[in-house]
Write a protein that holds these residues in place. Sequence first.
Motif, PDB file in Angstrom:
ATOM      1  N   THR A 166      50.592  39.545  46.106  1.00 57.21           N
ATOM      2  CA  THR A 166      51.537  39.850  45.023  1.00 57.21           C
ATOM      3  C   THR A 166      52.362  38.620  44.656  1.00 57.21           C
ATOM      4  O   THR A 166      52.597  38.352  43.473  1.00 57.21           O
ATOM      5  N   ASN A 167      52.792  37.864  45.660  1.00 51.00           N
ATOM      6  CA  ASN A 167      53.553  36.639  45.390  1.00 51.00           C
ATOM      7  C   ASN A 167      52.711  35.638  44.596  1.00 51.00           C
ATOM      8  O   ASN A 167      53.211  34.981  43.670  1.00 51.00           O
ATOM      9  N   SER A 219      52.336  36.887  40.989  1.00 47.86           N
ATOM     10  CA  SER A 219      53.593  36.715  40.249  1.00 47.86           C
ATOM     11  C   SER A 219      53.801  35.255  39.856  1.00 47.86           C
ATOM     12  O   SER A 219      54.207  34.957  38.720  1.00 47.86           O
ATOM     13  N   THR A 220      53.504  34.351  40.783  1.00 55.73           N
ATOM     14  CA  THR A 220      53.686  32.920  40.512  1.00 55.73           C
ATOM     15  C   THR A 220      52.864  32.471  39.316  1.00 55.73           C
ATOM     16  O   THR A 220      53.380  31.829  38.388  1.00 55.73           O
ATOM     17  N   PHE A 221      51.583  32.823  39.310  1.00 56.45           N
ATOM     18  CA  PHE A 221      50.718  32.304  38.246  1.00 56.45           C
ATOM     19  C   PHE A 221      50.789  33.131  36.970  1.00 56.45           C
ATOM     20  O   PHE A 221      50.448  32.628  35.896  1.00 56.45           O
ATOM     21  N   SER A 271      42.466  41.710  46.384  1.00 57.50           N
ATOM     22  CA  SER A 271      43.439  42.249  47.341  1.00 57.50           C
ATOM     23  C   SER A 271      43.372  43.760  47.452  1.00 57.50           C
ATOM     24  O   SER A 271      43.914  44.338  48.404  1.00 57.50           O
ATOM     25  N   THR A 272      42.744  44.427  46.497  1.00 56.65           N
ATOM     26  CA  THR A 272      42.647  45.888  46.544  1.00 56.65           C
ATOM     27  C   THR A 272      41.386  46.372  47.254  1.00 56.65           C
ATOM     28  O   THR A 272      41.159  47.578  47.336  1.00 56.65           O
ATOM     29  N   ALA A 306      47.986  26.778  46.513  1.00 58.22           N
ATOM     30  CA  ALA A 306      47.126  27.980  46.529  1.00 58.22           C
ATOM     31  C   ALA A 306      45.748  27.711  47.110  1.00 58.22           C
ATOM     32  O   ALA A 306      44.983  28.657  47.352  1.00 58.22           O
ATOM     33  N   LYS A 307      45.414  26.452  47.364  1.00 63.01           N
ATOM     34  CA  LYS A 307      44.091  26.143  47.909  1.00 63.01           C
ATOM     35  C   LYS A 307      43.950  26.729  49.318  1.00 63.01           C
ATOM     36  O   LYS A 307      44.916  26.814  50.072  1.00 63.01           O
TER      37      LYS A 307
END
Length: 562
Positions: A96-97, A100-102, A242-243, A402-403
Amino acid sequence: LSWVSTRTLLVLCVVCTLVVLSASVTAEQKLKNCNEVRAAYSSKGFNVNDVPNKGVNGAPLKVCPQGFSCCTVEMEEKLSQQSHTEIKAPVSRLSTNLQSTFKQKHDHFDNFFRELLKNAEVSLHNMFVRTYGMMYVQNAELFKNFFEALTRYYVSGSAAVNLDSMLSDFWADLLERMFRLVNVQYEFSDAYMECVSRHTEQLQPFGDVPRKLRIQLTRAFVAARTFVRGLALMPEVVNRVSTVSASPSCVRAAMKMLYCPYCSGQVALKPCQNYCLNVMRGCLANQADLDTEWNNFLDAMLSLAERLEGPFNFESVMDPIDVKISEAIMNMQENSMQVSQKVFQGCGMPKPSMAFRSTRSVKETSFTGRFRPYSPDARPTTAAGTSLDRLTNDVKKKLKHAKKFWSTLPETVCAGERIAPGDECWNGTAKSRYESVVIGNGLANQVSNPDVDVDITKPDIMIRSQIAVLKEMTSWLKAAHSGNDISVENDEEASGGEESGSGCDSPSCDSNEDIYFSTPPNPGKPRVNLVHSNTSAGVASQGSMALALCGLILALLAPHLR
Protein backbone atom coordinates in the motif's frame (compact mmCIF):
# COMPACT_ATOMS: atom_id res chain seq x y z
CA LEU A 1 28.64 -53.36 54.46
CA SER A 2 25.11 -54.51 54.89
CA TRP A 3 24.31 -51.45 56.95
CA VAL A 4 25.95 -49.16 54.35
CA SER A 5 24.10 -50.79 51.48
CA THR A 6 20.80 -50.47 53.27
CA ARG A 7 21.45 -46.79 53.96
CA THR A 8 22.42 -46.19 50.34
CA LEU A 9 19.24 -47.81 49.11
CA LEU A 10 17.18 -45.62 51.43
CA VAL A 11 18.86 -42.49 50.09
CA LEU A 12 18.22 -43.57 46.52
CA CYS A 13 14.57 -44.19 47.29
CA VAL A 14 14.20 -40.74 48.79
CA VAL A 15 15.85 -39.16 45.73
CA CYS A 16 13.60 -41.04 43.34
CA THR A 17 10.56 -40.00 45.35
CA LEU A 18 11.62 -36.36 45.22
CA VAL A 19 12.16 -36.56 41.45
CA VAL A 20 8.71 -37.98 40.93
CA LEU A 21 7.16 -35.34 43.15
CA SER A 22 9.11 -32.63 41.30
CA ALA A 23 7.89 -33.90 37.94
CA SER A 24 4.37 -33.93 39.28
CA VAL A 25 4.70 -30.31 40.43
CA THR A 26 6.14 -29.28 37.05
CA ALA A 27 3.27 -30.92 35.20
CA GLU A 28 0.84 -29.17 37.49
CA GLN A 29 2.53 -25.83 36.72
CA LYS A 30 2.22 -26.53 32.99
CA LEU A 31 -1.45 -27.19 33.40
CA LYS A 32 -1.80 -23.83 35.10
CA ASN A 33 0.09 -22.12 32.19
CA CYS A 34 -3.04 -22.28 30.05
CA ASN A 35 -4.13 -19.15 31.88
CA GLU A 36 -1.52 -17.17 29.93
CA VAL A 37 -2.78 -18.75 26.72
CA ARG A 38 -6.36 -17.78 27.62
CA ALA A 39 -5.30 -14.14 28.04
CA ALA A 40 -3.28 -14.07 24.83
CA TYR A 41 -6.01 -15.86 22.86
CA SER A 42 -8.65 -13.45 24.15
CA SER A 43 -6.48 -10.45 23.17
CA LYS A 44 -6.77 -11.61 19.55
CA GLY A 45 -10.52 -11.13 19.73
CA PHE A 46 -11.46 -14.80 20.22
CA ASN A 47 -13.74 -16.28 22.84
CA VAL A 48 -11.71 -17.12 25.93
CA ASN A 49 -13.95 -20.10 26.61
CA ASP A 50 -12.39 -21.84 23.57
CA VAL A 51 -9.21 -22.34 25.63
CA PRO A 52 -9.17 -25.24 28.11
CA ASN A 53 -8.47 -24.37 31.73
CA LYS A 54 -5.77 -27.03 31.88
CA GLY A 55 -3.64 -28.78 29.30
CA VAL A 56 -5.31 -31.48 27.25
CA ASN A 57 -4.19 -34.30 25.01
CA GLY A 58 -2.98 -32.79 21.74
CA ALA A 59 -3.37 -35.92 19.64
CA PRO A 60 -6.27 -34.51 17.53
CA LEU A 61 -4.23 -31.44 16.47
CA LYS A 62 -3.40 -31.22 12.75
CA VAL A 63 -0.55 -28.68 12.74
CA CYS A 64 0.99 -28.24 16.19
CA PRO A 65 2.87 -30.85 18.31
CA GLN A 66 0.48 -33.48 19.62
CA GLY A 67 1.76 -33.88 23.20
CA PHE A 68 0.59 -31.78 26.13
CA SER A 69 -1.33 -28.82 24.71
CA CYS A 70 -3.36 -25.79 25.65
CA CYS A 71 -4.92 -25.89 22.16
CA THR A 72 -7.96 -27.65 20.78
CA VAL A 73 -8.75 -28.42 17.14
CA GLU A 74 -11.24 -25.52 17.10
CA MET A 75 -8.56 -23.15 18.40
CA GLU A 76 -6.11 -24.40 15.80
CA GLU A 77 -8.56 -23.59 13.00
CA LYS A 78 -9.20 -20.08 14.29
CA LEU A 79 -5.52 -19.40 14.85
CA SER A 80 -4.83 -20.61 11.29
CA GLN A 81 -7.15 -17.90 9.97
CA GLN A 82 -5.43 -15.39 12.24
CA SER A 83 -2.05 -16.54 10.87
CA HIS A 84 -3.22 -15.91 7.32
CA THR A 85 -4.21 -12.36 8.29
CA GLU A 86 -0.97 -11.70 10.13
CA ILE A 87 1.43 -12.79 7.40
CA LYS A 88 -0.62 -10.82 4.88
CA ALA A 89 -0.69 -7.62 6.95
CA PRO A 90 2.98 -6.52 6.63
CA VAL A 91 3.03 -7.39 2.91
CA SER A 92 -0.20 -5.45 2.41
CA ARG A 93 1.15 -2.45 4.33
CA LEU A 94 4.39 -2.36 2.34
CA SER A 95 2.47 -2.74 -0.93
CA THR A 96 0.00 0.00 0.00
CA ASN A 97 2.85 2.40 0.80
CA LEU A 98 4.46 1.64 -2.57
CA GLN A 99 1.16 2.15 -4.40
CA SER A 100 0.53 5.45 -2.63
CA THR A 101 4.03 6.74 -3.37
CA PHE A 102 3.86 6.17 -7.11
CA LYS A 103 0.21 7.18 -7.45
CA GLN A 104 1.28 10.53 -6.01
CA LYS A 105 4.29 10.75 -8.34
CA HIS A 106 2.09 9.94 -11.33
CA ASP A 107 -0.34 12.72 -10.42
CA HIS A 108 2.49 15.23 -9.98
CA PHE A 109 4.01 14.48 -13.38
CA ASP A 110 0.68 14.27 -15.20
CA ASN A 111 -0.57 17.58 -13.78
CA PHE A 112 2.78 19.20 -14.55
CA PHE A 113 2.80 18.13 -18.20
CA ARG A 114 -0.84 19.12 -18.71
CA GLU A 115 -0.26 22.56 -17.24
CA LEU A 116 2.83 23.10 -19.36
CA LEU A 117 0.66 22.45 -22.40
CA LYS A 118 -1.99 24.88 -21.19
CA ASN A 119 0.56 27.54 -20.26
CA ALA A 120 2.22 27.23 -23.67
CA GLU A 121 -1.11 27.79 -25.40
CA VAL A 122 -1.91 30.84 -23.24
CA SER A 123 1.60 32.24 -23.77
CA LEU A 124 1.35 31.88 -27.56
CA HIS A 125 -2.08 33.48 -27.61
CA ASN A 126 -0.98 36.51 -25.58
CA MET A 127 2.22 36.95 -27.55
CA PHE A 128 0.56 36.61 -30.96
CA VAL A 129 -2.23 39.03 -30.05
CA ARG A 130 0.42 41.64 -29.20
CA THR A 131 2.66 40.83 -32.16
CA TYR A 132 0.28 40.06 -35.04
CA GLY A 133 -2.96 41.61 -33.84
CA MET A 134 -6.00 41.05 -36.04
CA MET A 135 -4.12 38.74 -38.40
CA TYR A 136 -3.70 36.29 -35.53
CA VAL A 137 -7.18 36.78 -34.08
CA GLN A 138 -8.75 35.88 -37.41
CA ASN A 139 -6.67 32.69 -37.59
CA ALA A 140 -6.58 31.79 -33.89
CA GLU A 141 -8.54 28.55 -34.36
CA LEU A 142 -5.56 27.09 -36.27
CA PHE A 143 -3.37 27.41 -33.18
CA LYS A 144 -6.16 26.38 -30.83
CA ASN A 145 -6.61 23.16 -32.83
CA PHE A 146 -2.84 22.65 -32.77
CA PHE A 147 -2.70 22.61 -28.97
CA GLU A 148 -5.84 20.51 -28.70
CA ALA A 149 -4.21 17.90 -30.93
CA LEU A 150 -1.03 17.96 -28.84
CA THR A 151 -3.10 17.41 -25.69
CA ARG A 152 -4.97 14.50 -27.28
CA TYR A 153 -1.67 12.95 -28.31
CA TYR A 154 -0.29 13.32 -24.79
CA VAL A 155 -3.39 11.68 -23.31
CA SER A 156 -4.04 8.91 -25.85
CA GLY A 157 -0.96 8.66 -28.05
CA SER A 158 -0.92 7.54 -31.67
CA ALA A 159 -4.29 5.84 -31.28
CA ALA A 160 -5.85 9.32 -31.19
CA VAL A 161 -3.40 11.51 -33.13
CA ASN A 162 -0.71 10.76 -35.70
CA LEU A 163 1.78 13.38 -34.58
CA ASP A 164 3.70 13.55 -37.87
CA SER A 165 0.52 13.97 -39.91
CA MET A 166 -0.88 16.53 -37.49
CA LEU A 167 2.27 18.65 -37.67
CA SER A 168 2.40 18.41 -41.47
CA ASP A 169 -1.23 19.52 -41.68
CA PHE A 170 -0.56 22.40 -39.28
CA TRP A 171 2.31 23.80 -41.34
CA ALA A 172 0.42 23.26 -44.62
CA ASP A 173 -2.60 25.12 -43.24
CA LEU A 174 -0.38 27.92 -41.91
CA LEU A 175 1.38 28.18 -45.29
CA GLU A 176 -1.93 28.44 -47.13
CA ARG A 177 -3.19 31.23 -44.87
CA MET A 178 0.07 33.18 -44.99
CA PHE A 179 0.48 32.71 -48.73
CA ARG A 180 -2.94 34.28 -49.28
CA LEU A 181 -2.04 37.15 -46.92
CA VAL A 182 1.26 38.00 -48.60
CA ASN A 183 -0.38 37.73 -52.03
CA VAL A 184 -3.65 39.47 -51.27
CA GLN A 185 -3.66 41.02 -54.76
CA TYR A 186 -4.40 37.60 -56.27
CA GLU A 187 -7.25 35.14 -56.15
CA PHE A 188 -6.43 31.48 -55.45
CA SER A 189 -8.63 28.46 -56.11
CA ASP A 190 -8.59 25.35 -53.93
CA ALA A 191 -6.82 23.48 -56.71
CA TYR A 192 -4.12 26.17 -56.80
CA MET A 193 -3.59 25.92 -53.02
CA GLU A 194 -3.28 22.15 -53.30
CA CYS A 195 -0.46 22.76 -55.73
CA VAL A 196 1.16 25.08 -53.19
CA SER A 197 0.88 22.42 -50.50
CA ARG A 198 2.50 19.82 -52.73
CA HIS A 199 5.60 22.04 -53.02
CA THR A 200 5.85 22.76 -49.27
CA GLU A 201 8.86 20.52 -48.63
CA GLN A 202 10.71 21.85 -51.67
CA LEU A 203 9.95 25.47 -50.81
CA GLN A 204 10.68 25.21 -47.06
CA PRO A 205 8.82 28.50 -46.49
CA PHE A 206 9.25 28.27 -42.70
CA GLY A 207 12.94 27.45 -42.77
CA ASP A 208 14.19 24.59 -40.64
CA VAL A 209 11.75 25.23 -37.79
CA PRO A 210 9.16 22.56 -38.75
CA ARG A 211 11.77 19.80 -38.99
CA LYS A 212 13.40 20.70 -35.68
CA LEU A 213 10.10 21.14 -33.92
CA ARG A 214 8.81 17.81 -35.20
CA ILE A 215 11.86 16.00 -33.81
CA GLN A 216 11.74 17.84 -30.48
CA LEU A 217 7.98 17.44 -30.00
CA THR A 218 8.01 13.76 -30.96
CA ARG A 219 10.80 12.89 -28.57
CA ALA A 220 9.52 15.01 -25.70
CA PHE A 221 5.91 13.86 -25.99
CA VAL A 222 6.73 10.18 -26.45
CA ALA A 223 9.08 10.31 -23.45
CA ALA A 224 6.65 12.25 -21.24
CA ARG A 225 3.53 10.21 -21.93
CA THR A 226 5.39 6.87 -21.73
CA PHE A 227 7.00 7.84 -18.44
CA VAL A 228 3.66 8.89 -16.98
CA ARG A 229 2.15 5.66 -18.25
CA GLY A 230 4.89 3.73 -16.47
CA LEU A 231 4.19 5.59 -13.22
CA ALA A 232 0.49 4.73 -13.57
CA LEU A 233 1.28 1.06 -14.16
CA MET A 234 3.29 0.57 -10.98
CA PRO A 235 0.40 0.89 -8.49
CA GLU A 236 -1.75 -1.35 -10.69
CA VAL A 237 0.84 -4.13 -10.75
CA VAL A 238 1.52 -3.85 -7.01
CA ASN A 239 -2.20 -3.96 -6.24
CA ARG A 240 -2.83 -7.07 -8.34
CA VAL A 241 0.21 -8.94 -7.04
CA SER A 242 -0.40 -8.06 -3.39
CA THR A 243 -3.93 -9.48 -3.53
CA VAL A 244 -2.74 -12.97 -4.49
CA SER A 245 -4.11 -15.39 -1.86
CA ALA A 246 -1.84 -17.53 0.29
CA SER A 247 -1.88 -21.26 -0.42
CA PRO A 248 -3.23 -23.72 2.19
CA SER A 249 0.31 -25.02 2.80
CA CYS A 250 1.48 -21.44 3.40
CA VAL A 251 -1.30 -20.85 5.94
CA ARG A 252 -0.45 -24.13 7.65
CA ALA A 253 3.24 -23.16 7.87
CA ALA A 254 2.36 -19.69 9.17
CA MET A 255 0.13 -21.20 11.85
CA LYS A 256 2.91 -23.51 12.96
CA MET A 257 5.39 -20.63 13.08
CA LEU A 258 3.22 -18.03 14.83
CA TYR A 259 0.83 -19.88 17.14
CA CYS A 260 2.08 -23.39 17.90
CA PRO A 261 4.09 -21.85 20.79
CA TYR A 262 0.69 -20.95 22.32
CA CYS A 263 -0.22 -24.62 22.46
CA SER A 264 2.83 -25.37 24.63
CA GLY A 265 2.07 -22.42 26.88
CA GLN A 266 4.90 -20.23 25.52
CA VAL A 267 2.86 -17.27 24.31
CA ALA A 268 5.82 -14.85 24.26
CA LEU A 269 8.07 -17.12 22.21
CA LYS A 270 8.81 -15.80 18.71
CA PRO A 271 10.16 -17.64 15.66
CA CYS A 272 13.82 -17.93 14.74
CA GLN A 273 14.79 -15.56 11.92
CA ASN A 274 15.94 -18.25 9.49
CA TYR A 275 12.80 -20.25 10.21
CA CYS A 276 10.70 -17.17 9.42
CA LEU A 277 12.67 -16.59 6.21
CA ASN A 278 12.01 -20.11 4.94
CA VAL A 279 8.30 -19.81 5.71
CA MET A 280 7.94 -16.40 4.04
CA ARG A 281 10.05 -17.37 1.01
CA GLY A 282 7.77 -20.33 0.54
CA CYS A 283 4.65 -18.19 0.92
CA LEU A 284 5.99 -15.45 -1.40
CA ALA A 285 7.69 -17.70 -3.95
CA ASN A 286 5.56 -16.52 -6.89
CA GLN A 287 5.91 -12.86 -5.97
CA ALA A 288 9.71 -13.21 -5.88
CA ASP A 289 9.64 -14.41 -9.50
CA LEU A 290 8.28 -10.98 -10.44
CA ASP A 291 11.48 -9.36 -9.22
CA THR A 292 13.62 -9.76 -12.36
CA GLU A 293 11.12 -8.14 -14.71
CA TRP A 294 10.22 -5.57 -12.05
CA ASN A 295 13.88 -4.50 -11.81
CA ASN A 296 14.19 -4.38 -15.62
CA PHE A 297 11.12 -2.13 -15.72
CA LEU A 298 12.56 0.18 -13.04
CA ASP A 299 15.90 0.39 -14.89
CA ALA A 300 14.02 1.42 -18.05
CA MET A 301 12.09 4.04 -16.06
CA LEU A 302 15.32 5.43 -14.63
CA SER A 303 16.91 5.60 -18.10
CA LEU A 304 13.91 7.45 -19.50
CA ALA A 305 14.00 9.82 -16.52
CA GLU A 306 17.55 10.73 -17.58
CA ARG A 307 16.20 11.53 -21.05
CA LEU A 308 13.51 13.75 -19.55
CA GLU A 309 16.22 15.71 -17.77
CA GLY A 310 18.29 16.05 -20.94
CA PRO A 311 17.53 16.07 -24.67
CA PHE A 312 13.88 14.98 -24.36
CA ASN A 313 12.99 17.65 -21.79
CA PHE A 314 9.27 18.36 -22.20
CA GLU A 315 9.56 21.65 -20.38
CA SER A 316 12.34 23.03 -22.58
CA VAL A 317 10.34 22.17 -25.71
CA MET A 318 6.99 23.59 -24.62
CA ASP A 319 8.18 26.78 -22.90
CA PRO A 320 9.50 28.51 -26.05
CA ILE A 321 7.13 26.96 -28.58
CA ASP A 322 5.46 30.33 -29.19
CA VAL A 323 8.82 31.83 -30.15
CA LYS A 324 9.65 28.89 -32.43
CA ILE A 325 6.37 29.18 -34.32
CA SER A 326 6.80 32.95 -34.56
CA GLU A 327 10.30 32.40 -35.92
CA ALA A 328 8.80 30.18 -38.62
CA ILE A 329 6.25 32.87 -39.49
CA MET A 330 9.00 35.49 -39.77
CA ASN A 331 10.97 33.17 -42.04
CA MET A 332 7.96 33.07 -44.32
CA GLN A 333 7.53 36.85 -44.16
CA GLU A 334 11.17 37.50 -44.83
CA ASN A 335 11.22 35.26 -47.89
CA SER A 336 7.66 35.78 -49.07
CA MET A 337 8.69 37.22 -52.45
CA GLN A 338 11.06 34.35 -53.26
CA VAL A 339 8.51 31.78 -52.08
CA SER A 340 5.77 33.36 -54.16
CA GLN A 341 7.96 33.47 -57.27
CA LYS A 342 8.79 29.77 -56.90
CA VAL A 343 5.11 28.96 -56.46
CA PHE A 344 4.14 31.03 -59.52
CA GLN A 345 6.78 29.20 -61.57
CA GLY A 346 5.58 25.80 -60.45
CA CYS A 347 1.82 26.33 -60.21
CA GLY A 348 1.26 29.14 -62.75
CA MET A 349 0.34 32.78 -62.36
CA PRO A 350 -2.86 33.32 -60.38
CA LYS A 351 -5.63 35.67 -61.41
CA PRO A 352 -5.56 39.24 -60.04
CA SER A 353 -8.12 39.95 -57.33
CA MET A 354 -10.94 42.25 -58.46
CA ALA A 355 -11.55 43.30 -54.85
CA PHE A 356 -7.97 44.36 -54.25
CA ARG A 357 -7.55 48.07 -53.55
CA SER A 358 -4.22 49.75 -53.20
CA THR A 359 -5.43 52.94 -51.52
CA ARG A 360 -4.55 53.05 -47.81
CA SER A 361 -4.16 55.72 -45.16
CA VAL A 362 -1.26 56.25 -42.74
CA LYS A 363 -3.45 55.00 -39.89
CA GLU A 364 -4.19 51.77 -41.73
CA THR A 365 -0.52 51.00 -42.25
CA SER A 366 0.45 51.54 -38.61
CA PHE A 367 1.56 48.47 -36.66
CA THR A 368 2.49 48.75 -33.01
CA GLY A 369 3.10 45.08 -32.09
CA ARG A 370 6.46 44.17 -30.59
CA PHE A 371 8.14 40.78 -30.78
CA ARG A 372 8.98 39.29 -27.35
CA PRO A 373 12.23 37.30 -27.37
CA TYR A 374 12.27 34.16 -25.24
CA SER A 375 13.99 34.29 -21.86
CA PRO A 376 15.00 30.91 -20.39
CA ASP A 377 14.43 32.28 -16.90
CA ALA A 378 10.80 33.17 -17.58
CA ARG A 379 9.31 29.76 -16.85
CA PRO A 380 5.58 29.27 -16.37
CA THR A 381 4.13 28.71 -12.93
CA THR A 382 2.31 25.42 -12.56
CA ALA A 383 0.09 24.01 -9.85
CA ALA A 384 2.81 21.44 -9.24
CA GLY A 385 4.87 24.39 -7.99
CA THR A 386 8.11 22.93 -9.25
CA SER A 387 10.25 22.29 -12.31
CA LEU A 388 10.69 19.10 -14.27
CA ASP A 389 14.23 18.71 -12.95
CA ARG A 390 13.06 18.69 -9.33
CA LEU A 391 10.23 16.27 -10.07
CA THR A 392 12.58 13.93 -11.91
CA ASN A 393 15.25 13.98 -9.21
CA ASP A 394 12.67 13.07 -6.59
CA VAL A 395 11.07 10.24 -8.55
CA LYS A 396 14.46 8.73 -9.40
CA LYS A 397 15.16 8.27 -5.70
CA LYS A 398 11.83 6.49 -5.25
CA LEU A 399 12.41 4.26 -8.27
CA LYS A 400 15.83 3.20 -6.99
CA HIS A 401 14.38 2.46 -3.56
CA ALA A 402 11.68 0.25 -5.12
CA LYS A 403 14.20 -2.08 -6.76
CA LYS A 404 14.23 -5.68 -5.43
CA PHE A 405 10.98 -4.95 -3.61
CA TRP A 406 9.53 -8.43 -4.16
CA SER A 407 12.66 -10.49 -3.45
CA THR A 408 13.36 -8.63 -0.20
CA LEU A 409 9.83 -8.93 1.20
CA PRO A 410 10.72 -11.97 3.37
CA GLU A 411 13.68 -10.11 4.93
CA THR A 412 11.49 -7.07 5.49
CA VAL A 413 8.77 -9.13 7.17
CA CYS A 414 11.14 -11.32 9.23
CA ALA A 415 12.71 -8.48 11.16
CA GLY A 416 12.32 -6.46 14.32
CA GLU A 417 9.76 -7.56 16.87
CA ARG A 418 8.40 -10.33 14.65
CA ILE A 419 11.38 -12.61 15.30
CA ALA A 420 13.61 -13.61 18.23
CA PRO A 421 17.38 -13.23 17.80
CA GLY A 422 19.85 -15.96 18.63
CA ASP A 423 18.87 -19.47 19.71
CA GLU A 424 16.17 -18.54 22.22
CA CYS A 425 13.49 -18.83 19.57
CA TRP A 426 10.76 -21.11 18.22
CA ASN A 427 12.09 -23.47 15.55
CA GLY A 428 8.77 -25.08 14.67
CA THR A 429 8.86 -27.80 17.32
CA ALA A 430 10.56 -26.36 20.40
CA LYS A 431 12.48 -23.46 21.89
CA SER A 432 15.85 -24.11 20.29
CA ARG A 433 18.22 -23.33 17.42
CA TYR A 434 16.82 -23.60 13.88
CA GLU A 435 19.06 -26.07 12.08
CA SER A 436 17.71 -26.07 8.50
CA VAL A 437 19.44 -24.21 5.67
CA VAL A 438 17.76 -21.03 4.39
CA ILE A 439 16.60 -21.66 0.83
CA GLY A 440 16.68 -19.12 -2.02
CA ASN A 441 13.93 -16.89 -3.42
CA GLY A 442 11.61 -17.83 -6.24
CA LEU A 443 9.39 -20.73 -7.14
CA ALA A 444 12.10 -23.09 -8.41
CA ASN A 445 14.03 -22.97 -5.12
CA GLN A 446 11.04 -24.09 -3.06
CA VAL A 447 11.49 -27.72 -4.06
CA SER A 448 13.81 -28.01 -1.05
CA ASN A 449 11.87 -25.80 1.39
CA PRO A 450 11.70 -27.71 4.71
CA ASP A 451 8.76 -25.75 6.10
CA VAL A 452 6.33 -25.00 3.23
CA ASP A 453 5.07 -27.47 0.65
CA VAL A 454 5.13 -25.57 -2.67
CA ASP A 455 4.05 -27.03 -6.01
CA ILE A 456 6.70 -25.58 -8.30
CA THR A 457 4.87 -26.93 -11.38
CA LYS A 458 1.94 -24.53 -10.89
CA PRO A 459 3.02 -20.87 -11.06
CA ASP A 460 0.42 -18.29 -10.12
CA ILE A 461 -1.49 -17.13 -13.22
CA MET A 462 -2.06 -13.57 -11.97
CA ILE A 463 1.60 -13.00 -11.26
CA ARG A 464 2.66 -14.49 -14.60
CA SER A 465 0.28 -12.10 -16.35
CA GLN A 466 1.83 -9.14 -14.51
CA ILE A 467 5.29 -10.30 -15.54
CA ALA A 468 4.07 -10.12 -19.16
CA VAL A 469 2.60 -6.65 -18.56
CA LEU A 470 5.90 -5.39 -17.16
CA LYS A 471 7.83 -6.84 -20.12
CA GLU A 472 5.60 -5.02 -22.58
CA MET A 473 5.85 -1.74 -20.68
CA THR A 474 9.63 -2.10 -20.52
CA SER A 475 9.78 -2.44 -24.31
CA TRP A 476 7.73 0.76 -24.66
CA LEU A 477 10.03 2.59 -22.25
CA LYS A 478 13.13 1.47 -24.15
CA ALA A 479 11.57 2.60 -27.44
CA ALA A 480 10.68 5.97 -25.90
CA HIS A 481 14.30 6.26 -24.78
CA SER A 482 15.17 6.23 -28.50
CA GLY A 483 12.39 8.72 -29.34
CA ASN A 484 10.02 6.12 -30.79
CA ASP A 485 6.40 5.33 -30.07
CA ILE A 486 6.08 1.62 -30.83
CA SER A 487 2.37 1.49 -30.09
CA VAL A 488 1.90 2.09 -33.84
CA GLU A 489 4.08 0.51 -36.51
CA ASN A 490 5.06 3.42 -38.68
CA ASP A 491 8.08 3.77 -40.95
CA GLU A 492 8.11 7.53 -40.51
CA GLU A 493 8.09 7.10 -36.73
CA ALA A 494 11.03 4.75 -36.97
CA SER A 495 12.99 7.22 -39.08
CA GLY A 496 12.16 9.94 -36.56
CA GLY A 497 14.11 8.04 -33.95
CA GLU A 498 17.37 8.02 -35.89
CA GLU A 499 18.58 11.20 -34.22
CA SER A 500 17.49 10.23 -30.73
CA GLY A 501 20.97 9.94 -29.28
CA SER A 502 21.35 13.53 -28.15
CA GLY A 503 18.14 15.30 -29.08
CA CYS A 504 18.16 18.62 -30.90
CA ASP A 505 19.82 20.67 -28.21
CA SER A 506 23.30 19.93 -29.49
CA PRO A 507 25.20 22.35 -31.77
CA SER A 508 25.01 19.85 -34.63
CA CYS A 509 21.25 20.36 -34.79
CA ASP A 510 21.55 24.13 -35.28
CA SER A 511 22.68 24.51 -38.87
CA ASN A 512 24.05 27.89 -39.95
CA GLU A 513 22.10 27.61 -43.17
CA ASP A 514 18.44 27.49 -44.10
CA ILE A 515 17.34 25.77 -47.29
CA TYR A 516 14.23 27.70 -48.18
CA PHE A 517 14.16 26.66 -51.83
CA SER A 518 15.48 23.96 -54.12
CA THR A 519 18.18 26.35 -55.35
CA PRO A 520 21.43 26.55 -53.33
CA PRO A 521 21.11 28.92 -50.34
CA ASN A 522 23.30 31.91 -49.68
CA PRO A 523 26.09 30.55 -47.45
CA GLY A 524 27.01 34.03 -46.27
CA LYS A 525 23.67 34.64 -44.57
CA PRO A 526 23.83 33.71 -40.86
CA ARG A 527 21.09 31.76 -39.16
CA VAL A 528 19.33 33.45 -36.22
CA ASN A 529 18.14 31.04 -33.52
CA LEU A 530 15.55 32.84 -31.42
CA VAL A 531 15.46 30.20 -28.71
CA HIS A 532 18.81 31.19 -27.24
CA SER A 533 18.97 34.31 -25.10
CA ASN A 534 22.29 35.49 -26.64
CA THR A 535 20.63 36.33 -29.98
CA SER A 536 18.83 39.51 -28.94
CA ALA A 537 20.54 41.57 -31.64
CA GLY A 538 19.43 39.10 -34.31
CA VAL A 539 15.92 39.10 -32.92
CA ALA A 540 15.75 42.88 -33.02
CA SER A 541 16.93 43.00 -36.62
CA GLN A 542 14.64 40.23 -37.81
CA GLY A 543 11.80 41.61 -35.70
CA SER A 544 12.09 45.02 -37.36
CA MET A 545 11.83 43.45 -40.79
CA ALA A 546 8.87 41.39 -39.62
CA LEU A 547 7.11 44.49 -38.27
CA ALA A 548 7.53 46.28 -41.57
CA LEU A 549 6.18 43.32 -43.54
CA CYS A 550 3.32 42.87 -41.09
CA GLY A 551 2.45 46.53 -41.51
CA LEU A 552 2.31 46.07 -45.25
CA ILE A 553 0.07 43.02 -44.88
CA LEU A 554 -2.27 44.87 -42.52
CA ALA A 555 -2.47 47.70 -44.97
CA LEU A 556 -3.43 45.30 -47.72
CA LEU A 557 -6.08 43.73 -45.51
CA ALA A 558 -7.43 46.98 -44.13
CA PRO A 559 -10.22 47.42 -46.71
CA HIS A 560 -11.53 43.94 -45.83
CA LEU A 561 -11.44 44.50 -42.08
CA ARG A 562 -13.74 47.49 -42.04
